[in-house]
Design a protein around this motif. Structure first.
Motif, PDB file in Angstrom:
ATOM      1  N   PRO A  80      30.556  35.099  66.637  1.00 40.28           N
ATOM      2  CA  PRO A  80      31.392  35.792  65.655  1.00 40.28           C
ATOM      3  C   PRO A  80      32.732  35.079  65.497  1.00 40.28           C
ATOM      4  O   PRO A  80      33.275  34.519  66.448  1.00 40.28           O
ATOM      5  CB  PRO A  80      31.577  37.189  66.274  1.00 40.28           C
ATOM      6  N   LYS A  81      33.260  35.111  64.281  1.00 42.23           N
ATOM      7  CA  LYS A  81      34.536  34.462  64.010  1.00 42.23           C
ATOM      8  C   LYS A  81      35.298  35.270  62.971  1.00 42.23           C
ATOM      9  O   LYS A  81      34.722  36.085  62.244  1.00 42.23           O
ATOM     10  CB  LYS A  81      34.319  33.017  63.547  1.00 42.23           C
ATOM     11  N   TRP A  82      36.606  35.033  62.909  1.00 38.50           N
ATOM     12  CA  TRP A  82      37.457  35.708  61.933  1.00 38.50           C
ATOM     13  C   TRP A  82      37.522  34.893  60.648  1.00 38.50           C
ATOM     14  O   TRP A  82      37.790  33.699  60.678  1.00 38.50           O
ATOM     15  CB  TRP A  82      38.872  35.877  62.483  1.00 38.50           C
ATOM     16  N   ILE A  83      37.295  35.546  59.510  1.00 41.55           N
ATOM     17  CA  ILE A  83      37.427  34.911  58.202  1.00 41.55           C
ATOM     18  C   ILE A  83      38.455  35.705  57.401  1.00 41.55           C
ATOM     19  O   ILE A  83      38.360  36.927  57.302  1.00 41.55           O
ATOM     20  CB  ILE A  83      36.090  34.873  57.445  1.00 41.55           C
ATOM     21  N   GLY A  84      39.435  35.008  56.839  1.00 37.30           N
ATOM     22  CA  GLY A  84      40.520  35.670  56.140  1.00 37.30           C
ATOM     23  C   GLY A  84      40.335  35.705  54.630  1.00 37.30           C
ATOM     24  O   GLY A  84      39.916  34.726  54.012  1.00 37.30           O
ATOM     25  N   HIS A  85      40.645  36.874  54.030  1.00 36.01           N
ATOM     26  CA  HIS A  85      40.598  37.054  52.578  1.00 36.01           C
ATOM     27  C   HIS A  85      41.888  37.740  52.129  1.00 36.01           C
ATOM     28  O   HIS A  85      42.523  38.456  52.895  1.00 36.01           O
ATOM     29  CB  HIS A  85      39.411  37.933  52.177  1.00 36.01           C
ATOM     30  N   ARG A  86      42.231  37.536  50.870  1.00 33.09           N
ATOM     31  CA  ARG A  86      43.345  38.263  50.282  1.00 33.09           C
ATOM     32  C   ARG A  86      42.800  39.349  49.360  1.00 33.09           C
ATOM     33  O   ARG A  86      41.659  39.286  48.903  1.00 33.09           O
ATOM     34  CB  ARG A  86      44.272  37.307  49.539  1.00 33.09           C
ATOM     35  N   MET A  87      43.635  40.332  49.064  1.00 30.39           N
ATOM     36  CA  MET A  87      43.171  41.474  48.296  1.00 30.39           C
ATOM     37  C   MET A  87      42.636  41.057  46.927  1.00 30.39           C
ATOM     38  O   MET A  87      41.688  41.667  46.416  1.00 30.39           O
ATOM     39  CB  MET A  87      44.306  42.490  48.143  1.00 30.39           C
ATOM     40  N   ALA A  88      43.203  40.014  46.339  1.00 34.72           N
ATOM     41  CA  ALA A  88      42.720  39.557  45.030  1.00 34.72           C
ATOM     42  C   ALA A  88      41.259  39.131  45.086  1.00 34.72           C
ATOM     43  O   ALA A  88      40.486  39.400  44.156  1.00 34.72           O
ATOM     44  CB  ALA A  88      43.588  38.409  44.520  1.00 34.72           C
ATOM     45  N   SER A  89      40.873  38.460  46.169  1.00 40.96           N
ATOM     46  CA  SER A  89      39.482  38.021  46.288  1.00 40.96           C
ATOM     47  C   SER A  89      38.562  39.172  46.680  1.00 40.96           C
ATOM     48  O   SER A  89      37.424  39.256  46.243  1.00 40.96           O
ATOM     49  CB  SER A  89      39.368  36.879  47.299  1.00 40.96           C
ATOM     50  N   LEU A  90      39.071  40.090  47.502  1.00 41.61           N
ATOM     51  CA  LEU A  90      38.263  41.224  47.936  1.00 41.61           C
ATOM     52  C   LEU A  90      37.956  42.183  46.787  1.00 41.61           C
ATOM     53  O   LEU A  90      36.944  42.882  46.808  1.00 41.61           O
ATOM     54  CB  LEU A  90      38.972  41.981  49.060  1.00 41.61           C
ATOM     55  N   THR A  91      38.835  42.225  45.798  1.00 38.35           N
ATOM     56  CA  THR A  91      38.691  43.206  44.716  1.00 38.35           C
ATOM     57  C   THR A  91      38.216  42.590  43.409  1.00 38.35           C
ATOM     58  O   THR A  91      38.154  43.281  42.396  1.00 38.35           O
ATOM     59  CB  THR A  91      40.029  43.928  44.468  1.00 38.35           C
ATOM     60  N   GLN A  92      37.848  41.314  43.415  1.00 36.44           N
ATOM     61  CA  GLN A  92      37.493  40.660  42.151  1.00 36.44           C
ATOM     62  C   GLN A  92      36.240  41.250  41.515  1.00 36.44           C
ATOM     63  O   GLN A  92      36.051  41.143  40.293  1.00 36.44           O
ATOM     64  CB  GLN A  92      37.318  39.162  42.362  1.00 36.44           C
ATOM     65  N   ALA A  93      35.372  41.899  42.321  1.00 36.98           N
ATOM     66  CA  ALA A  93      34.138  42.465  41.770  1.00 36.98           C
ATOM     67  C   ALA A  93      34.262  43.952  41.449  1.00 36.98           C
ATOM     68  O   ALA A  93      33.296  44.563  40.983  1.00 36.98           O
ATOM     69  CB  ALA A  93      32.986  42.254  42.756  1.00 36.98           C
ATOM     70  N   VAL A  94      35.424  44.551  41.669  1.00 36.89           N
ATOM     71  CA  VAL A  94      35.606  45.981  41.414  1.00 36.89           C
ATOM     72  C   VAL A  94      35.518  46.253  39.915  1.00 36.89           C
ATOM     73  O   VAL A  94      36.165  45.584  39.104  1.00 36.89           O
ATOM     74  CB  VAL A  94      36.958  46.474  41.966  1.00 36.89           C
ATOM     75  N   LYS A  95      34.710  47.242  39.559  1.00 37.45           N
ATOM     76  CA  LYS A  95      34.531  47.625  38.159  1.00 37.45           C
ATOM     77  C   LYS A  95      35.188  48.980  37.915  1.00 37.45           C
ATOM     78  O   LYS A  95      34.902  49.949  38.631  1.00 37.45           O
ATOM     79  CB  LYS A  95      33.039  47.705  37.803  1.00 37.45           C
ATOM     80  N   SER A  96      36.063  49.035  36.923  1.00 34.98           N
ATOM     81  CA  SER A  96      36.746  50.282  36.592  1.00 34.98           C
ATOM     82  C   SER A  96      36.378  50.708  35.178  1.00 34.98           C
ATOM     83  O   SER A  96      36.415  49.898  34.246  1.00 34.98           O
ATOM     84  CB  SER A  96      38.267  50.114  36.698  1.00 34.98           C
ATOM     85  N   SER A  97      36.002  51.961  35.038  1.00 37.00           N
ATOM     86  CA  SER A  97      35.696  52.531  33.727  1.00 37.00           C
ATOM     87  C   SER A  97      35.721  54.048  33.868  1.00 37.00           C
ATOM     88  O   SER A  97      35.722  54.585  34.975  1.00 37.00           O
ATOM     89  CB  SER A  97      34.321  52.067  33.226  1.00 37.00           C
ATOM     90  N   ASP A  98      35.716  54.737  32.750  1.00 35.79           N
ATOM     91  CA  ASP A  98      35.707  56.201  32.791  1.00 35.79           C
ATOM     92  C   ASP A  98      34.439  56.698  33.487  1.00 35.79           C
ATOM     93  O   ASP A  98      34.475  57.680  34.234  1.00 35.79           O
ATOM     94  CB  ASP A  98      35.788  56.760  31.372  1.00 35.79           C
ATOM     95  N   ALA A  99      33.318  56.003  33.245  1.00 33.02           N
ATOM     96  CA  ALA A  99      32.054  56.422  33.861  1.00 33.02           C
ATOM     97  C   ALA A  99      32.099  56.244  35.373  1.00 33.02           C
ATOM     98  O   ALA A  99      31.572  57.074  36.124  1.00 33.02           O
ATOM     99  CB  ALA A  99      30.896  55.628  33.273  1.00 33.02           C
ATOM    100  N   ASN A 100      32.745  55.173  35.844  1.00 33.66           N
ATOM    101  CA  ASN A 100      32.791  54.908  37.283  1.00 33.66           C
ATOM    102  C   ASN A 100      33.614  55.940  38.044  1.00 33.66           C
ATOM    103  O   ASN A 100      33.393  56.158  39.234  1.00 33.66           O
ATOM    104  CB  ASN A 100      33.356  53.507  37.538  1.00 33.66           C
ATOM    105  N   THR A 101      34.578  56.565  37.391  1.00 36.42           N
ATOM    106  CA  THR A 101      35.379  57.593  38.078  1.00 36.42           C
ATOM    107  C   THR A 101      34.541  58.818  38.410  1.00 36.42           C
ATOM    108  O   THR A 101      34.916  59.601  39.290  1.00 36.42           O
ATOM    109  CB  THR A 101      36.580  58.019  37.212  1.00 36.42           C
ATOM    110  N   GLN A 102      33.421  58.993  37.740  1.00 30.10           N
ATOM    111  CA  GLN A 102      32.561  60.159  37.975  1.00 30.10           C
ATOM    112  C   GLN A 102      31.560  59.939  39.107  1.00 30.10           C
ATOM    113  O   GLN A 102      30.853  60.858  39.506  1.00 30.10           O
ATOM    114  CB  GLN A 102      31.784  60.505  36.686  1.00 30.10           C
TER     115      GLN A 102
END
Length: 387
Positions: A80-102
């Motif tokens: 096992p090893k530590w791999i570093g990410h920043r929030m921009a890369s961690l959230t690049q696949a997040v999808k936001s829409s009115d339907a997703n809030t439900q």
């Protein structure tokens, strides 16, 4: 409360419960230089890193750091090893829409692992609800999903097969199904498509080392071959002469082993794939090959073939030591409820003879009650199952 001594520091965040975890996630980003999501294993930490041993929430005042989030690899294919990410890369696949809030997402992964963190961030940033279904067996997970009216589930193919074995999966009203962490075979995609014909079904390729990869939504195994030339969502792909899949993500993770990264910024996924018609199909992990008298056998490839036989619910293919050939192929299988294993075994052998080379065919079929999955939800490939 404000904790000024944490500002600009590296912090170790142990997991206690989901609510505290999310509070810390929001509070520490932009406040600390680095946050290490401590897994259950004793993975060494770099110095200096301050332990966060109780539910302390740091409230940023005027401090803003470009926080690196360090996530531990599972260790299934090495130390096992530590791999570093920043929030921009961690959230690049997040999808936001009115339907997703439900939506109400079921968290079936450990939230301090890469896949679990993706589900947490998706629900958190899209305004959706989140139900913690990361503990217990498949029956308990399903009970919690029903209790909280879950409409979106992200799980490994192994976990989906366990949920299918309960015979109760169709009781859920799912609109979003996500598969990740393992190969999504066509047999499983077809079964889920039949159960949830109007749902959005996608399989995601991502890893702690490479970060967010890509999602396939056409309900077909593998991914379109044209992506090798065109890429997708800013991600480039490459298959080398040894069938290793290389990816060049938009954001390069921190602390990658040098051997996994080339001069052009491509990361060796250490996953094997093959070009077949208009698709790139996954064969399995490079480190999992079975050597039968000098012939290479990909266990995941054999598993996918065995799963095509009706009545077979789960399969684990592995190598067994042989003094003559080095290794022999063995398969542990779980039958569907009511299936007769003697007849199934004859069908399996016939199917193998038609579609596999002799050295790929399992020399033994062991029928077991269940297959073990690890805490990540993936099939435990080092486990020995009771025959």
């Amino acid at each position: 409360m404000s904790y000024p001594h944490l500002a600009g520091q590296a912090v170790v965040l142990p997991y206690v419960n989901l609510q505290d975890f999310i509070c810390h996630l929001l509070a520490l980003d932009g406040y600390c230089t680095a946050v290490y999501l401590q897994p259950e294993s004793a993975l060494p930490l770099p110095e200096p890193a301050l332990p966060l041993t109780r539910a302390t929430v740091a409230t940023p005042d005027s401090v803003h750091q470009d926080t690196q989030w360090f996530i531990a690899t599972s260790g299934t294919t090495g130390t096992p090893k530590w791999i570093g990410h920043r929030m921009a890369s961690l959230t690049q696949a997040v999808k936001s829409s009115d339907a997703n809030t439900q939506l109400c997402w079921a968290l079936c992964y450990q939230p301090f692992r890469f896949a679990g963190l993706q589900v947490v961030l998706q629900s958190l940033l899209s305004g959706a609800s989140l139900s913690d279904c990361s503990s217990g067996d498949a029956y308990l997970k399903l009970d919690n999903m029903q209790k909280y009216a879950v409409s979106a589930v992200s799980a490994t193919p192994s976990m989906w097969r366990q949920l299918l074995l309960t015979g109760k999966l169709d009781a859920l009203r799912l609109s979003h199904l996500t598969l990740g962490g393992e190969i999504a075979d066509q047999q499983l995609l077809d079964r889920l498509s039949t159960l949830f014909p109007t749902a959005r079904i996608m399989h995601i390729y991502a890893s702690t080392e490479a970060g967010v990869g890509f999602a396939v939504t056409d309900r077909r195994a593998g991914f379109p071959a044209q992506w090798l030339q065109s890429g997708i969502h800013g991600i480039e792909f490459r298959l080398d002469e040894t069938s290793h899949l290389w990816l060049k993500p938009r954001y390069r993770p921190v602390n990658l082993p040098p051997a996994r990264l080339n001069d052009e910024g491509f990361i060796d996924s250490e996953d094997l794939a093959v070009l077949q018609g208009d698709r790139v199909l996954f064969l399995g992990r490079a480190g999992g090959i079975i050597n039968v008298g000098g012939n290479k056998v990909h266990p995941e490839q054999v598993e996918q073939l065995l799963l095509q036989v009706p009545g077979v619910a789960q399969v684990h293919v592995y190598g067994k030591a042989s003094s003559l050939l080095g290794q022999l192929v063995v398969a542990d299988l779980v039958a569907e409820t009511g299936a007769e294993t003697t007849a199934l075994q004859k069908q399996l052998l016939s199917h193998c003879l038609k579609h596999l080379q002799r050295y790929q065919i399992p020399t033994r079929f062991n029928w077991v009650e269940c297959l073990t999955t690890g805490l990540s939800g993936k099939l435990n490939r080092s486990a020995k199952h009771n025959v």
